[in-house]
Design a protein around this motif. Structure first.
Motif, short mmCIF file in Angstrom:
data_model
loop_
_atom_site.label_atom_id
_atom_site.label_comp_id
_atom_site.label_asym_id
_atom_site.label_seq_id
_atom_site.Cartn_x
_atom_site.Cartn_y
_atom_site.Cartn_z
N MET A 60 49.57 139.20 36.22
CA MET A 60 50.96 139.23 36.66
C MET A 60 51.65 137.96 36.20
O MET A 60 51.22 136.86 36.55
N PRO A 61 52.71 138.06 35.42
CA PRO A 61 53.38 136.85 34.94
C PRO A 61 54.28 136.22 36.00
O PRO A 61 54.56 136.83 37.03
N ARG A 62 54.70 135.01 35.71
CA ARG A 62 55.71 134.38 36.56
C ARG A 62 56.95 135.25 36.56
O ARG A 62 57.34 135.84 35.55
N TRP A 63 57.60 135.32 37.71
CA TRP A 63 58.84 136.08 37.80
C TRP A 63 59.89 135.49 36.85
O TRP A 63 59.99 134.26 36.71
N SER A 64 60.69 136.34 36.28
CA SER A 64 61.84 135.87 35.53
C SER A 64 62.88 135.32 36.50
O SER A 64 62.88 135.65 37.70
N ALA A 65 63.79 134.50 35.99
CA ALA A 65 64.87 134.00 36.84
C ALA A 65 65.72 135.15 37.36
O ALA A 65 66.19 135.12 38.51
N GLU A 66 65.90 136.17 36.55
CA GLU A 66 66.71 137.32 36.97
C GLU A 66 66.05 138.04 38.15
O GLU A 66 66.72 138.40 39.13
N LYS A 67 64.73 138.25 38.07
CA LYS A 67 64.03 138.90 39.17
C LYS A 67 64.09 138.05 40.44
O LYS A 67 64.31 138.57 41.55
N ALA A 68 63.91 136.75 40.28
CA ALA A 68 63.96 135.86 41.44
C ALA A 68 65.34 135.89 42.09
O ALA A 68 65.46 135.92 43.33
N ASN A 69 66.38 135.90 41.29
CA ASN A 69 67.72 135.90 41.86
C ASN A 69 68.07 137.25 42.49
O ASN A 69 68.83 137.29 43.48
N ARG A 70 67.51 138.34 41.98
CA ARG A 70 67.70 139.64 42.64
C ARG A 70 67.03 139.63 44.01
O ARG A 70 67.58 140.15 45.00
N TRP A 71 65.82 139.04 44.05
CA TRP A 71 65.13 138.92 45.34
C TRP A 71 65.96 138.12 46.34
O TRP A 71 66.10 138.51 47.50
N TRP A 72 66.53 137.03 45.89
CA TRP A 72 67.31 136.17 46.78
C TRP A 72 68.58 136.87 47.27
O TRP A 72 68.94 136.77 48.45
N ALA A 73 69.23 137.61 46.38
CA ALA A 73 70.44 138.33 46.78
C ALA A 73 70.12 139.38 47.84
O ALA A 73 70.91 139.61 48.78
N LYS A 74 68.97 140.02 47.72
CA LYS A 74 68.55 141.02 48.70
C LYS A 74 68.11 140.37 50.01
O LYS A 74 68.37 140.90 51.10
N THR A 75 67.47 139.22 49.92
CA THR A 75 66.93 138.55 51.10
C THR A 75 68.03 137.94 51.96
O THR A 75 68.01 138.03 53.19
N GLY A 76 69.02 137.33 51.33
CA GLY A 76 70.05 136.62 52.08
C GLY A 76 69.60 135.22 52.45
O GLY A 76 68.43 134.84 52.26
N TRP A 77 70.53 134.43 52.98
CA TRP A 77 70.25 133.03 53.27
C TRP A 77 69.15 132.91 54.33
O TRP A 77 69.15 133.61 55.35
N VAL A 78 68.22 132.02 54.08
CA VAL A 78 67.07 131.80 54.95
C VAL A 78 67.22 130.45 55.65
O VAL A 78 67.46 129.43 54.99
N CYS A 79 67.05 130.45 56.95
CA CYS A 79 67.06 129.20 57.71
C CYS A 79 65.96 129.27 58.75
O CYS A 79 65.96 130.14 59.63
N GLY A 80 65.00 128.37 58.63
CA GLY A 80 63.86 128.40 59.53
C GLY A 80 63.33 127.02 59.82
O GLY A 80 64.01 126.01 59.65
N PHE A 81 62.07 126.99 60.20
CA PHE A 81 61.44 125.73 60.57
C PHE A 81 59.94 125.84 60.32
O PHE A 81 59.38 126.93 60.21
N ASN A 82 59.29 124.68 60.20
CA ASN A 82 57.85 124.61 60.08
C ASN A 82 57.27 124.72 61.49
O ASN A 82 57.58 123.91 62.37
#
Length: 360
Positions: free
Chosen positions: A1-23
């Protein structure tokens, strides 16, 4: 499995939405070994503290696993991770598991079994690395490390409760904290850390996970330095291998802006997986809005004051290197006490306001 392309990563982020959490480490655990052992896996506290987090509006946790717990109890470790992710998911919280960690501030090598009580007055006094610095230098358990990563990724490779996989926390971190409030460095083991980190990407990709892989860039220059950040070998390799860009930023707002500007050129989603240390200028009242405005996900360190004692400061010399002062009258990390009461109600108001915004 190759590294994700920037396009795939940005599609994932657009679907996920802003993330705010904590350790996340429950307040009853002195370190991640204590958290994950069946005998001390505190489900009641975990439920309660995740509930407080959900009430504030957090939507993610980042949590370290520990290799020694898996080595002694692989099926139980996976089952407890499954339980944790279900508890979090039921509250609208995604999970970021992290496999390895060189941040052994306590200085001792990890030992499986009941963990010692914290040293009074010392920040994260029983923090232990995973698998441990001596184990890395010994180098005889590489097959075990591979099995650990591959078996857990395989089990949860298509699980939507996993937000992303953070393979290694702070590879090469040699800092140890002394009981007298000092800090020092252990002998260098960074070449072994770099090798393990690189292998982690290979092992995880063999299991074809549906979630992105990352390791955070964490070695930043001193505050006020004009040097480009994230040029340490571990950081450069992590950024080159990661599907999404993650980084640590215990720094004031001008420096955090600099880090974001530098990493934005990579053209991939960005998340700060460690931040928020009040005495060094890493504060909720200005940086949370900065992360939201720049669409940078963020995970602050700590939630509930507890056995890690991370409300206490780092050693004074380390705080000074980050541009602050070790003021013990100010909580260093953490938001709530063990009764759910806010350290600073104004911070909680800011959190609620930023986390409730609908513009991202």
């Amino acid at each position: 499995m190759p590294r994700w392309s920037a396009e795939k990563a940005n599609r994932w982020w657009a679907k996920t939405g802003w993330v705010c959490g904590f350790n996340f480490l429950p307040s009853t655990a002195v370190n991640f070994l204590e958290m994950w052992r069946e005998e001390s896996f505190d489900r009641d506290t975990i439920r309660r503290e995740l509930g407080w987090a959900a009430d504030l509006g957090f939507n993610a946790i980042r949590v370290n696993l520990h290799y020694l717990v898996w080595k002694h109890d692989p099926d139980g470790t996976a089952a407890r991770l499954d339980w944790l992710m279900s508890a979090a998911d039921g509250l609208g919280i995604g999970t970021v598991p992290c496999f390895f960690d060189d941040c052994g501030f306590g200085g001792a090598e990890p030992e499986y079994g009941p963990q010692p009580d914290p040293i009074p007055g010392v920040h994260n006094s029983r923090a232990v690395a995973s698998p441990g610095r001596a184990a890395l230098m010994d180098g005889t358990d590489w097959d075990g490390y591979q099995s650990y990563v591959r078996q857990i990724v395989r089990r949860f490779a298509a699980d939507p409760r996993v937000l992303f996989w953070d393979l290694y926390n702070e590879p090469g971190n040699r800092m140890i904290f002394g009981a007298d409030g000092s800090s020092s460095y252990e002998p260098d083991f960074s070449a072994r850390s770099l090798a393990l980190m690189t292998n982690c990407f290979e092992w995880a990709r063999t299991e074809s996970p549906s979630q992105p892989l990352t390791v955070g860039a964490w070695v930043t220059p001193p505050v006020g330095s004009s040097d480009d950040p994230y040029q340490a070998p571990a950081d450069k390799t992590a950024l080159a291998l990661s599907d999404i860009v993650t980084f640590h930023a215990y720094a004031d707002t001008p420096n955090v802006r600099r880090f974001i500007d530098y990493l934005a050129d990579l053209g991939r989603p960005m998340l700060c997986t460690e931040w928020m240390a009040r005495p060094v200028g890493s504060r909720i009242d200005d940086q949370l809005s900065l992360f939201r405005d720049r669409n940078v996900g963020c995970f602050q360190w700590g939630m509930v004051k507890g056995r890690t004692q991370t409300h206490l400061p780092w050693p004074a010399d380390l705080v000074a290197q980050h541009g602050g002062a070790a003021d013990r009258s100010v909580w260093f990390h953490d938001l709530l006490d063990d009764q759910g009461r806010a350290y600073d109600p104004a911070e909680i108001a800011t959190l609620r306001q930023v986390l409730s915004r609908q513009d991202a």
